[in-house]
Write an enzyme that holds these catalytic residues in place. Structure first.
Site, PDB file in Angstrom:
ATOM      1  CG  ASP A  76     -18.324 -38.024  13.862  1.00  0.00           C
ATOM      2  OD1 ASP A  76     -17.875 -39.158  13.557  1.00  0.00           O
ATOM      3  OD2 ASP A  76     -19.513 -37.694  13.651  1.00  0.00           O
TER       4      ASP A  76
ATOM      5  CG  ASP B  88      -3.011 -31.264  10.220  1.00  0.00           C
ATOM      6  OD1 ASP B  88      -1.918 -31.165  10.806  1.00  0.00           O
ATOM      7  OD2 ASP B  88      -3.757 -30.294   9.991  1.00  0.00           O
TER       8      ASP B  88
END
Ligand code: IPM
Ligand code: MG
Length: 353
Positions: free
Chosen positions: A223, A247
């Site tokens: 994050d 990804d």
């Protein structure tokens, strides 16, 4: 040298961007005296339609018998409701696994001519040169068990994130080795405050890092890394991360440097290298001649570098991309702020690579 390739154009914009990349390879072969042989085979939705299998045996065989594989894109809305083993994406995942390509390299470079194309301010993106090293054969993409069970209204779905020490170690080595040819900095991205897989990841990466004392190693939670990638992209050199985080962060990195259409990738470490643009099949713009071919062309450059060790040829393609951008040619995804110099819009076919 014989450059024997299998091209897998796939779906959506895949065929048109692959054609442009093959044209560039033809030019390289002419100029440098190589022999290019390209066998085209179906994959993804195209293969589902022609052979009822997103990775037909004949396609896989051709890939395994080639020096390298160039792929366009797979997927499209018409396949969204197919069972998971018959989705176009499952063909690509199987191909990655069959080829054994565990290391996915996704460079995100801010070309000088594109500083004004980023949604971020030019002074924030200027000089961005990140290499995402994404683990490609493990994690939640391949972990077992996976299932959806129960009756509608009360179903439960399970995916499994799984990593073994050996899998982490081999991808970490790739990242550290590559960092040695760059700015010698590896940022390992995980979610070690929550996930066991990430705690193991951090431990193994740290151990491997001890053998690369010339490379600076840092760890970030995903994050926080996502935030830092837009706040201070120039701080990153090599980003080492697991399959799903890679990804996600690579699409984000695409936007940071101007457009996802700019990103090429190399999947290596197995029997045969696989090269594909990071963008997907973009069905909304397919067939209109407006897709950005540079992600595919930069993938072709990586194919020359990693599968055929043709560094001069690879660098030649990359400098041609920079020159075309510097000349002002743009596809529509590279919209520029209204204060920039005028844009010469072009379709990829009119490009002068
Ligand atoms: C990518 C794509 C693929 C992935 C899909 C098409 C399976 O998003 O290469 O980034 O998730 O790996
Ligand atoms: Mg993706």
């Amino acid at each position: 040298m014989l450059l024997n390739l299998t091209a897998l154009p796939g779906d959506g914009v895949g065929p048109e961007v692959t054609d442009e990349a093959v044209r560039v390879l033809e030019t390289i072969a002419d100029v440098f005296g190589h022999q290019l042989s390209v066998t085209r085979k179906p994959i993804g939705g195209a293969a589902l339609i022609s052979a009822k299998d997103p990775l037909p045996a004949d396609t896989l065989q051709s890939c395994l018998a080639s020096g390298a594989v160039l792929l366009g894109a797979v997927g499209g809305p018409s396949f969204d409701n197919f069972p998971s083993h018959l989705r176009p994406e499952s063909g690509l995942l199987r191909l990655r696994r069959e080829l054994g390509v565990f290391a996915n390299l996704r460079p995100a470079l801010c070309f000088a001519a594109l500083e004004d194309c980023s949604p971020l301010r030019a002074e924030v993106v200027r000089g961005t040169d990140v290499l995402i090293v994404r683990e490609l054969l493990g994690g939640i993409y391949f972990g077992e068990p996976r299932s959806t069970q129960g009756i509608p209204g009360n179903r439960v779905a399970i995916d499994t994130m799984r990593y073994g020490e050996a899998e982490i170690e081999r991808i970490a080595r790739v990242a550290f080795e590559l960092a040695r040819s760059r700015r010698r900095k590896v940022t390992s991205v995980d979610k070690a405050n929550v996930l066991d897989c990430s705690r193991l990841w951090r431990e193994v990466v740290t151990q491997v890092g001890h053998q690369y004392s010339d490379v600076k190693l840092g760890h970030m939670y995903v994050d926080s890394a996502a935030m830092a990638l837009v706040a201070r992209p120039v701080d990153f050199d090599v980003v080492l991360t697991e399959n799903m985080f890679g990804d996600i962060l690579s699409d984000q990195a695409g936007a940071v440097v101007g457009s996802l259409g700019m990103l090429g990738s190399a999947s290596i470490g197995g029997a045969v290298g696989l090269y594909e643009p990071v963008h997907g099949s973009a069905p909304d713009i397919a067939g209109q001649g407006i897709a950005n071919p540079l992600g595919a062309i930069l993938s072709a450059a990586m194919l020359l570098r990693y599968s055929f060790k043709l560094e001069t040829e690879a660098a030649c393609v990359e400098s041609a991309v920079a020159a075309v951008l510097a000349s002002g040619s743009r596809t529509k995804d590279l919209g520029r702020s209204i204060w920039g110099p005028p844009i010469r819009w072009c379709s990829p076919k009119a490009g002068a690579l």
